[in-house]
Design an enzyme around this catalytic site. Structure first.
Site, PDB file in Angstrom:
ATOM      1  N   HIS A 134       0.637  -1.273  -0.051  1.00  0.00           N
ATOM      2  CA  HIS A 134       0.025  -0.166   0.179  1.00  0.00           C
ATOM      3  C   HIS A 134       0.957   1.288  -0.002  1.00  0.00           C
ATOM      4  CE1 HIS A 134       0.710   0.648   4.337  1.00  0.00           C
ATOM      5  NE2 HIS A 134       0.374  -0.479   4.640  1.00  0.00           N
ATOM      6  N   CYS A 154       2.892  -4.963   6.575  1.00  0.00           N
ATOM      7  CA  CYS A 154       2.678  -4.884   5.166  1.00  0.00           C
ATOM      8  C   CYS A 154       3.951  -4.334   4.527  1.00  0.00           C
ATOM      9  CB  CYS A 154       1.501  -3.399   4.931  1.00  0.00           C
ATOM     10  SG  CYS A 154       0.031  -4.190   5.580  1.00  0.00           S
TER      11      CYS A 154
END
Length: 179
Positions: A134, A154
């Site tokens: 992301h 992430c």
């Protein structure tokens, strides 16, 4: 006349010195290099090397783009449990796209895989989930990124890089995450 020429000479040197001080102090950022040409088609594979904080996109065996990345706040080793701050290692696939992400866009990985669930069950822990590639949190400029490992596991890019990735990564794209 000599006196005026001397004054201009001193003034020019003073301006050059002031400019060097401004640049040295980082008050004015140096000119950014021209961005590479945009990618025009889908990529075949993504490779993440955690120790290098680097993501590379491939078409066939040819690397076509590389990005600096941020990882989970405790990135060494394979993810063991929810909340450990590690980014998982192994082969994954892009299994979802989220244009409404709390960060700037996100591409989901198929973590936890069956082997991750089995390992976590043996250890009596929750394997965690929701591992994404992301962009940045709200309020970070398009071409900037937080300068440290800050995610919960992430992989983070600048928003501009995430825009490019979003355009060229289809569902099912393999993602190899290496130590």
């Amino acid at each position: 006349m000599k006196r005026i020429a001397g004054l201009f000479s001193h003034l020019a040197l003073a301006l050059l010195a002031a400019g060097a001080v401004v640049l040295a102090l980082g008050l004015i950022a140096p000119r950014m290099p021209a961005p590479p040409p945009p990618l025009t088609g889908p990529v075949d594979r993504i490779e993440v090397v955690k120790s290098d904080r680097r993501m590379t996109l491939f078409v066939g065996d040819l690397p076509v783009r590389s990005y600096a990345i941020a990882l989970g706040f405790d990135p060494e080793g394979h993810k063991q449990a929810q909340g450990d701050g590690r980014t998982p290692e192994g082969r994954f696939h892009i299994d979802r796209r989220n244009p409404q992400s709390g960060y700037h866009l996100s591409l989901g990985l198929n973590y936890p895989r069956p082997e991750d669930r089995a390992r976590a069950a043996r250890a009596g822990v929750n394997p965690g989930g929701d591992i994404f590639i992301h962009g940045q949190p709200p309020g970070i400029p398009q071409d900037r990124r937080l300068g440290h490992d800050w995610t919960a596991g992430c992989i983070a890019l600048s928003n501009a890089e995430m825009d490019e990735l979003w355009r060229v990564v289809p569902l099912g794209t393999p993602v190899d995450i290496l130590p």
